[in-house]
Design a protein around this motif. Sequence first.
Motif, PDB file in Angstrom:
ATOM      1  N   GLU A  13       4.596   5.356  -6.865  1.00  0.00           N
ATOM      2  CA  GLU A  13       4.964   3.975  -6.591  1.00  0.00           C
ATOM      3  C   GLU A  13       4.098   3.317  -5.525  1.00  0.00           C
ATOM      4  N   TYR A  14       3.563   4.118  -4.611  1.00  0.00           N
ATOM      5  CA  TYR A  14       2.827   3.585  -3.464  1.00  0.00           C
ATOM      6  C   TYR A  14       1.505   4.313  -3.283  1.00  0.00           C
ATOM      7  N   GLU A  48       0.807   0.829   0.290  1.00  0.00           N
ATOM      8  CA  GLU A  48       0.778  -0.345  -0.584  1.00  0.00           C
ATOM      9  C   GLU A  48       1.466   0.009  -1.884  1.00  0.00           C
ATOM     10  N   ARG A  49       2.187  -0.946  -2.434  1.00  0.00           N
ATOM     11  CA  ARG A  49       2.851  -0.735  -3.716  1.00  0.00           C
ATOM     12  C   ARG A  49       1.839  -0.758  -4.845  1.00  0.00           C
ATOM     13  N   TRP A  54       5.741  -1.490 -10.560  1.00  0.00           N
ATOM     14  CA  TRP A  54       6.770  -2.511 -10.376  1.00  0.00           C
ATOM     15  C   TRP A  54       6.770  -3.511 -11.528  1.00  0.00           C
TER      16      TRP A  54
END
Length: 136
Positions: A13-14, A48-49, A54
């Motif tokens: 995710e990051y 950071e995403r 997302w």
Amino acid sequence: MVRPDKYFVQSSEYSLSKRLQIKTIFTPPSESSSSYRYATLEVTMRVERHVGYWAFNVILPLFIVTSSSFVSYTLSPDDITSRLSITLTTLLAMVAFKYVISGKLPSISYATFIDMYVMICFLVAFLIIILQALFN
């Protein structure tokens, strides 16, 4: 040297920045009962995403659920119970979805893009319900 991102649990995710900010600061003497100053180490790292994660797991499904509210306009205007049933069901699905994703979003004091997008989707669904109820 060990790569820090190798053990980063949320790497799907990051992204973990390779740069860490490390500061040595001293506590004020007033915080110690013996008036000593103690050294503390402050470590800051940036994450950071990943946009793709997302987009496919939050934005796209919520867009599909919100768009489903417009299906109610294909029914007869006289069939208000069926129309409101569709829109209220999609609103309920959005509330459940919001509850699920709220655990994955960080607890911060400002609204992120995803927070604003979710709120706009709720407002669209709410507006559809109000319009259908008023103009029946």
